[in-house]
Design a protein around this motif. Structure first.
Motif, PDB file in Angstrom:
ATOM      1  N   THR A  64      -3.596   7.776   6.403  1.00 16.29           N
ATOM      2  CA  THR A  64      -3.799   7.517   4.789  1.00 16.29           C
ATOM      3  C   THR A  64      -4.165   9.076   4.928  1.00 16.29           C
ATOM      4  O   THR A  64      -4.102   9.750   5.558  1.00 16.29           O
ATOM      5  CB  THR A  64      -4.841   6.774   4.800  1.00 16.29           C
ATOM      6  N   ASN A  66      -5.733  11.210   1.574  1.00 17.44           N
ATOM      7  CA  ASN A  66      -7.053  10.894   0.064  1.00 17.44           C
ATOM      8  C   ASN A  66      -7.018  12.051  -0.328  1.00 17.44           C
ATOM      9  O   ASN A  66      -7.278  12.835   0.198  1.00 17.44           O
ATOM     10  CB  ASN A  66      -8.251  10.060   0.530  1.00 17.44           C
ATOM     11  N   LYS A  79      -0.331   4.840   4.219  1.00 17.71           N
ATOM     12  CA  LYS A  79      -1.453   4.780   2.678  1.00 17.71           C
ATOM     13  C   LYS A  79      -1.570   5.768   2.029  1.00 17.71           C
ATOM     14  O   LYS A  79      -2.383   7.166   2.901  1.00 17.71           O
ATOM     15  CB  LYS A  79      -2.163   3.924   2.621  1.00 17.71           C
ATOM     16  N   THR A  81      -2.987   7.626  -1.690  1.00 18.30           N
ATOM     17  CA  THR A  81      -3.683   8.017  -3.316  1.00 18.30           C
ATOM     18  C   THR A  81      -3.664   9.269  -3.088  1.00 18.30           C
ATOM     19  O   THR A  81      -4.567  10.170  -2.941  1.00 18.30           O
ATOM     20  CB  THR A  81      -4.767   7.371  -2.381  1.00 18.30           C
ATOM     21  N   SER A  83      -4.968  11.578  -6.678  1.00 19.03           N
ATOM     22  CA  SER A  83      -5.771  11.424  -7.857  1.00 19.03           C
ATOM     23  C   SER A  83      -5.069  12.669  -8.706  1.00 19.03           C
ATOM     24  O   SER A  83      -5.122  11.822 -10.226  1.00 19.03           O
ATOM     25  CB  SER A  83      -6.803  12.316  -8.736  1.00 19.03           C
ATOM     26  N   GLU A  99      -0.811   5.352  -4.112  1.00 16.10           N
ATOM     27  CA  GLU A  99      -1.653   5.003  -5.607  1.00 16.10           C
ATOM     28  C   GLU A  99      -1.314   7.253  -6.416  1.00 16.10           C
ATOM     29  O   GLU A  99      -2.394   7.653  -5.486  1.00 16.10           O
ATOM     30  CB  GLU A  99      -2.140   4.537  -5.032  1.00 16.10           C
ATOM     31  N   CYS A 115       5.022   1.606  -5.294  1.00 15.35           N
ATOM     32  CA  CYS A 115       4.290   2.674  -6.049  1.00 15.35           C
ATOM     33  C   CYS A 115       3.478   2.822  -7.185  1.00 15.35           C
ATOM     34  O   CYS A 115       3.478   1.935  -8.090  1.00 15.35           O
ATOM     35  CB  CYS A 115       5.003   3.292  -6.720  1.00 15.35           C
ATOM     36  N   LYS A 118      -1.794   6.133 -12.044  1.00 14.94           N
ATOM     37  CA  LYS A 118      -2.710   5.733 -12.014  1.00 14.94           C
ATOM     38  C   LYS A 118      -2.445   6.375 -13.108  1.00 14.94           C
ATOM     39  O   LYS A 118      -1.777   7.626 -13.917  1.00 14.94           O
ATOM     40  CB  LYS A 118      -4.056   6.184 -11.533  1.00 14.94           C
TER      41      LYS A 118
END
Length: 138
Positions: A64, A66, A79, A81, A83, A99, A115, A118
């Motif tokens: 993952t 982030n 995964k 993620t 922003s 994401e 996919c 945001k």
């Protein structure tokens, strides 16, 4: 303009924390940092950062990620993620779940993922009925 009082001013320190995983290095586990990452080796586990992640052509991540922004020339499976923006160069190979806020893909990149983008909610007005609905856009 050329006064001596400038000598007594505190100098602002610029912090450029960059974590480098060199080619030939393999890390298994979790990495947490506020700085940027440059990955040319292999990582199995999770990465969490508020900085930018750059995965070079020989780099790979399985697990993952982030973070804020990521720039891929190498491989990712798992995964992801973000922003901010995910940028995929032509040599990138991405699979799994993604994401992101924004996506930039060069021709030739392999992007085999589920996919979701945001975005912000935008009011959409549908004609004479006067009914409006929220529509999520990227």
């Amino acid at each position: 303009m050329f006064s001596d009082n400038k000598k007594n001013r505190p100098v602002a320190e610029v912090s450029t924390n960059q974590n480098i995983v060199a080619k030939g290095t393999k890390i298994v586990g979790d990495l947490i940092s506020e700085g940027d990452f440059r990955i040319d080796g292999d990582i199995e586990g999770s990465i969490k950062t508020s900085g930018k992640v750059v995965v070079g052509r020989s780099g790979s991540i399985k697990g993952t990620l982030n973070g804020t922004d990521a720039y891929f020339e190498g491989f990712f499976s798992g995964k992801l993620t973000l922003s901010g923006t995910l940028t995929l160069k032509s040599t990138a190979k991405i699979e799994g779940e993604v994401e992101v806020g924004k996506l930039a893909v060069e021709p030739g990149a392999a992007f085999n993922v589920s996919c979701s983008m945001k975005g912000y909610k935008k009011e959409v007005n549908h004609g004479a009925e006067g009914e409006s609905r929220s529509k999520k856009t990227a």
